[in-house]
Design a protein around this motif. Structure first.
Motif, PDB file in Angstrom:
ATOM      1  N   VAL A 107       0.782  -1.284   0.124  1.00  0.00           N
ATOM      2  CA  VAL A 107      -0.092  -0.041  -0.077  1.00  0.00           C
ATOM      3  C   VAL A 107       1.125   1.275   0.002  1.00  0.00           C
ATOM      4  CG1 VAL A 107      -1.623   1.376   1.354  1.00  0.00           C
ATOM      5  CG2 VAL A 107      -1.672  -1.120   1.219  1.00  0.00           C
ATOM      6  N   LEU A 108       1.999   1.223   0.720  1.00  0.00           N
ATOM      7  CA  LEU A 108       3.087   2.352   0.495  1.00  0.00           C
ATOM      8  C   LEU A 108       3.590   2.618  -0.448  1.00  0.00           C
ATOM      9  CD1 LEU A 108       4.658   1.742   4.305  1.00  0.00           C
ATOM     10  CD2 LEU A 108       2.735   3.513   3.626  1.00  0.00           C
ATOM     11  N   PHE A 109       3.869   1.403  -1.209  1.00  0.00           N
ATOM     12  CA  PHE A 109       4.355   1.623  -2.639  1.00  0.00           C
ATOM     13  C   PHE A 109       3.334   2.098  -3.616  1.00  0.00           C
ATOM     14  CE2 PHE A 109       5.052  -0.457  -6.852  1.00  0.00           C
ATOM     15  CZ  PHE A 109       6.434   0.012  -7.037  1.00  0.00           C
ATOM     16  N   ILE A 110       2.207   1.779  -3.387  1.00  0.00           N
ATOM     17  CA  ILE A 110       1.084   2.440  -4.565  1.00  0.00           C
ATOM     18  C   ILE A 110       1.005   3.737  -3.960  1.00  0.00           C
ATOM     19  CG2 ILE A 110      -1.297   2.365  -4.822  1.00  0.00           C
ATOM     20  CD1 ILE A 110      -1.056  -0.717  -4.585  1.00  0.00           C
ATOM     21  N   GLU A 111       1.144   4.213  -2.727  1.00  0.00           N
ATOM     22  CA  GLU A 111       1.055   5.617  -2.276  1.00  0.00           C
ATOM     23  C   GLU A 111       2.190   6.376  -2.910  1.00  0.00           C
ATOM     24  OE1 GLU A 111       0.764   8.589   1.494  1.00  0.00           O
ATOM     25  OE2 GLU A 111       1.472   6.494   1.723  1.00  0.00           O
ATOM     26  N   ILE A 112       3.250   5.889  -3.054  1.00  0.00           N
ATOM     27  CA  ILE A 112       4.477   6.507  -3.540  1.00  0.00           C
ATOM     28  C   ILE A 112       4.338   6.506  -5.140  1.00  0.00           C
ATOM     29  CG2 ILE A 112       7.004   6.238  -4.073  1.00  0.00           C
ATOM     30  CD1 ILE A 112       7.251   5.128  -1.272  1.00  0.00           C
ATOM     31  N   MET A 113       3.735   5.585  -5.757  1.00  0.00           N
ATOM     32  CA  MET A 113       3.579   5.651  -7.209  1.00  0.00           C
ATOM     33  C   MET A 113       2.431   6.804  -7.534  1.00  0.00           C
ATOM     34  SD  MET A 113       3.328   1.610  -8.410  1.00  0.00           S
ATOM     35  CE  MET A 113       1.828   1.924  -9.623  1.00  0.00           C
ATOM     36  N   TRP A 114       1.605   6.944  -6.641  1.00  0.00           N
ATOM     37  CA  TRP A 114       0.434   7.979  -6.984  1.00  0.00           C
ATOM     38  C   TRP A 114       0.926   9.243  -6.811  1.00  0.00           C
ATOM     39  CZ3 TRP A 114      -2.123  10.290  -2.345  1.00  0.00           C
ATOM     40  CH2 TRP A 114      -2.908  11.255  -2.693  1.00  0.00           C
ATOM     41  N   LEU A 115       1.790   9.492  -5.513  1.00  0.00           N
ATOM     42  CA  LEU A 115       2.330  10.840  -5.589  1.00  0.00           C
ATOM     43  C   LEU A 115       3.266  11.330  -6.523  1.00  0.00           C
ATOM     44  CD1 LEU A 115       3.083  10.552  -1.502  1.00  0.00           C
ATOM     45  CD2 LEU A 115       1.307  11.924  -2.636  1.00  0.00           C
ATOM     46  N   ASN A 116       4.213  10.434  -7.169  1.00  0.00           N
ATOM     47  CA  ASN A 116       5.080  10.835  -8.074  1.00  0.00           C
ATOM     48  C   ASN A 116       4.307  11.104  -9.050  1.00  0.00           C
ATOM     49  OD1 ASN A 116       7.322  10.587  -6.773  1.00  0.00           O
ATOM     50  ND2 ASN A 116       7.568   8.264  -7.251  1.00  0.00           N
ATOM     51  N   GLN A 117       3.287  10.241  -9.760  1.00  0.00           N
ATOM     52  CA  GLN A 117       2.366  10.742 -10.670  1.00  0.00           C
ATOM     53  C   GLN A 117       1.540  11.871 -10.654  1.00  0.00           C
ATOM     54  OE1 GLN A 117       2.477   8.710 -13.526  1.00  0.00           O
ATOM     55  NE2 GLN A 117       1.376  10.289 -14.573  1.00  0.00           N
ATOM     56  N   ASN A 118       1.221  12.206  -9.611  1.00  0.00           N
ATOM     57  CA  ASN A 118       0.533  13.356  -9.282  1.00  0.00           C
ATOM     58  C   ASN A 118       1.374  14.478  -9.605  1.00  0.00           C
ATOM     59  OD1 ASN A 118      -1.907  14.632  -8.485  1.00  0.00           O
ATOM     60  ND2 ASN A 118      -1.304  14.950  -6.380  1.00  0.00           N
ATOM     61  N   SER A 119       2.773  14.532  -8.956  1.00  0.00           N
ATOM     62  CA  SER A 119       3.545  15.554  -8.953  1.00  0.00           C
ATOM     63  C   SER A 119       3.952  15.953 -10.442  1.00  0.00           C
ATOM     64  CB  SER A 119       4.842  15.131  -8.058  1.00  0.00           C
ATOM     65  OG  SER A 119       5.769  16.063  -8.445  1.00  0.00           O
ATOM     66  N   LEU A 120       4.146  14.792 -11.394  1.00  0.00           N
ATOM     67  CA  LEU A 120       4.200  14.871 -12.834  1.00  0.00           C
ATOM     68  C   LEU A 120       2.982  15.495 -13.506  1.00  0.00           C
ATOM     69  CD1 LEU A 120       6.125  14.352 -15.396  1.00  0.00           C
ATOM     70  CD2 LEU A 120       5.162  12.269 -15.447  1.00  0.00           C
ATOM     71  N   ALA A 121       1.901  14.971 -13.050  1.00  0.00           N
ATOM     72  CA  ALA A 121       0.626  15.719 -13.668  1.00  0.00           C
ATOM     73  C   ALA A 121       0.653  17.227 -13.431  1.00  0.00           C
ATOM     74  CB  ALA A 121      -0.553  14.958 -13.395  1.00  0.00           C
ATOM     75  N   GLN A 122       0.920  17.463 -12.156  1.00  0.00           N
ATOM     76  CA  GLN A 122       0.834  18.942 -11.961  1.00  0.00           C
ATOM     77  C   GLN A 122       1.761  19.767 -12.368  1.00  0.00           C
ATOM     78  OE1 GLN A 122       0.867  19.031  -7.698  1.00  0.00           O
ATOM     79  NE2 GLN A 122      -1.308  18.515  -7.373  1.00  0.00           N
ATOM     80  N   SER A 123       3.045  19.105 -12.679  1.00  0.00           N
ATOM     81  CA  SER A 123       4.074  19.945 -13.348  1.00  0.00           C
ATOM     82  C   SER A 123       3.748  20.230 -14.806  1.00  0.00           C
ATOM     83  CB  SER A 123       5.270  19.277 -13.140  1.00  0.00           C
ATOM     84  OG  SER A 123       5.786  19.178 -12.023  1.00  0.00           O
ATOM     85  N   LEU A 124       3.004  19.103 -15.465  1.00  0.00           N
ATOM     86  CA  LEU A 124       2.856  19.206 -16.960  1.00  0.00           C
ATOM     87  C   LEU A 124       1.790  20.338 -17.120  1.00  0.00           C
ATOM     88  CD1 LEU A 124       2.947  15.507 -18.084  1.00  0.00           C
ATOM     89  CD2 LEU A 124       4.153  17.406 -19.075  1.00  0.00           C
ATOM     90  N   ILE A 125       0.648  20.252 -16.228  1.00  0.00           N
ATOM     91  CA  ILE A 125      -0.437  21.241 -16.356  1.00  0.00           C
ATOM     92  C   ILE A 125       0.242  22.603 -16.092  1.00  0.00           C
ATOM     93  CG2 ILE A 125      -2.457  22.025 -15.202  1.00  0.00           C
ATOM     94  CD1 ILE A 125      -3.017  18.895 -14.769  1.00  0.00           C
ATOM     95  N   GLU A 126       1.039  22.687 -14.971  1.00  0.00           N
ATOM     96  CA  GLU A 126       1.598  24.186 -14.723  1.00  0.00           C
ATOM     97  C   GLU A 126       2.281  24.579 -16.102  1.00  0.00           C
ATOM     98  OE1 GLU A 126       5.102  25.866 -11.931  1.00  0.00           O
ATOM     99  OE2 GLU A 126       3.903  24.246 -11.089  1.00  0.00           O
ATOM    100  N   HIS A 127       3.271  23.584 -16.570  1.00  0.00           N
ATOM    101  CA  HIS A 127       4.180  24.288 -17.703  1.00  0.00           C
ATOM    102  C   HIS A 127       3.366  24.170 -18.996  1.00  0.00           C
ATOM    103  CE1 HIS A 127       7.057  23.554 -14.612  1.00  0.00           C
ATOM    104  NE2 HIS A 127       8.208  23.885 -15.566  1.00  0.00           N
ATOM    105  N   ARG A 128       2.313  23.598 -19.039  1.00  0.00           N
ATOM    106  CA  ARG A 128       1.490  23.757 -20.312  1.00  0.00           C
ATOM    107  C   ARG A 128       0.857  24.982 -20.574  1.00  0.00           C
ATOM    108  NH1 ARG A 128       0.452  21.940 -25.144  1.00  0.00           N
ATOM    109  NH2 ARG A 128      -1.839  22.276 -25.838  1.00  0.00           N
ATOM    110  N   GLY A 129       0.629  25.668 -19.296  1.00  0.00           N
ATOM    111  CA  GLY A 129       0.243  27.295 -19.480  1.00  0.00           C
ATOM    112  C   GLY A 129       1.325  28.131 -19.685  1.00  0.00           C
ATOM    113  N   LYS A 130       2.835  27.530 -19.894  1.00  0.00           N
ATOM    114  CA  LYS A 130       3.638  28.602 -19.955  1.00  0.00           C
ATOM    115  C   LYS A 130       4.143  28.524 -21.452  1.00  0.00           C
ATOM    116  CE  LYS A 130       5.588  28.382 -15.509  1.00  0.00           C
ATOM    117  NZ  LYS A 130       7.060  27.824 -14.743  1.00  0.00           N
ATOM    118  N   LEU A 131       3.399  27.720 -22.306  1.00  0.00           N
ATOM    119  CA  LEU A 131       4.030  27.650 -23.619  1.00  0.00           C
ATOM    120  C   LEU A 131       3.746  28.892 -24.584  1.00  0.00           C
ATOM    121  CD1 LEU A 131       2.561  24.293 -24.823  1.00  0.00           C
ATOM    122  CD2 LEU A 131       4.792  24.875 -24.465  1.00  0.00           C
TER     123      LEU A 131
END
Length: 156
Positions: A107-131
């Motif tokens: 369960v902790l491994f799945i949580e780490i996967m979720w947090l990493n993917q969530n961080s990537l998605a937030q960064s992509l959304i943030e940088h998408r607006g900087k185009l």
């Protein structure tokens, strides 16, 4: 006084003293090594974001993937807590705490996967607006891995 003499003759005390000096010597160089390692990870992350941010489908895909990992984490946590509270894992609570953590580690491994993917998605959304929107980017958009200008030239 006898306690001090007994402590000085104890090998675990001397091992602790030696370990303290060794760790001090090791950690003296650690900030330099960690700084280089951290900068490399940050550079790799930024390159990945710059490569993916032009493709709206990739941004959406990573956002959906983060939500799916959250649902998986929530479901696994609820299922594990149900098994511990009323199921076959009740005896696990009577065992040492490290056994419980080993059983809970997926369960902790799945949580780490979720947090990493969530961080990537937030960064992509943030940088998408900087185009930057330029005349060239409007006239011929670039999709990840393809050049639309060469496809248009081959079609004629």
């Amino acid at each position: 006084m006898d306690e001090i003499l007994n402590a000085l003759t104890n090998s675990s005390v001397w091992a602790g003293v030696i370990l303290t000096f060794l760790l001090k010597a090791v950690f003296k160089r650690t900030p330099q090594v960690l700084k280089g390692f951290s900068r490399g990870l940050k550079l790799r992350h930024i390159r990945k974001i710059k490569r993916l941010r032009h493709n709206q489908d990739a941004v959406t895909y990573h956002s959906i993937k983060a939500h799916a990992y959250f649902l998986l984490f929530f479901g696994c946590t609820a299922f594990f807590l149900m098994l511990v509270s009323m199921g076959p894992l009740v005896p696990l609570l009577k065992l040492p705490q490290w056994v419980f953590f080993i059983a809970f580690s997926p369960v902790l491994f799945i949580e780490i996967m979720w947090l990493n993917q969530n961080s990537l998605a937030q960064s992509l959304i943030e940088h998408r607006g900087k185009l930057r929107v330029t005349r060239r980017s409007i006239m011929c958009p670039v999709v990840q891995g393809t050049d639309l200008r060469s496809d248009a030239a081959s079609a004629h």
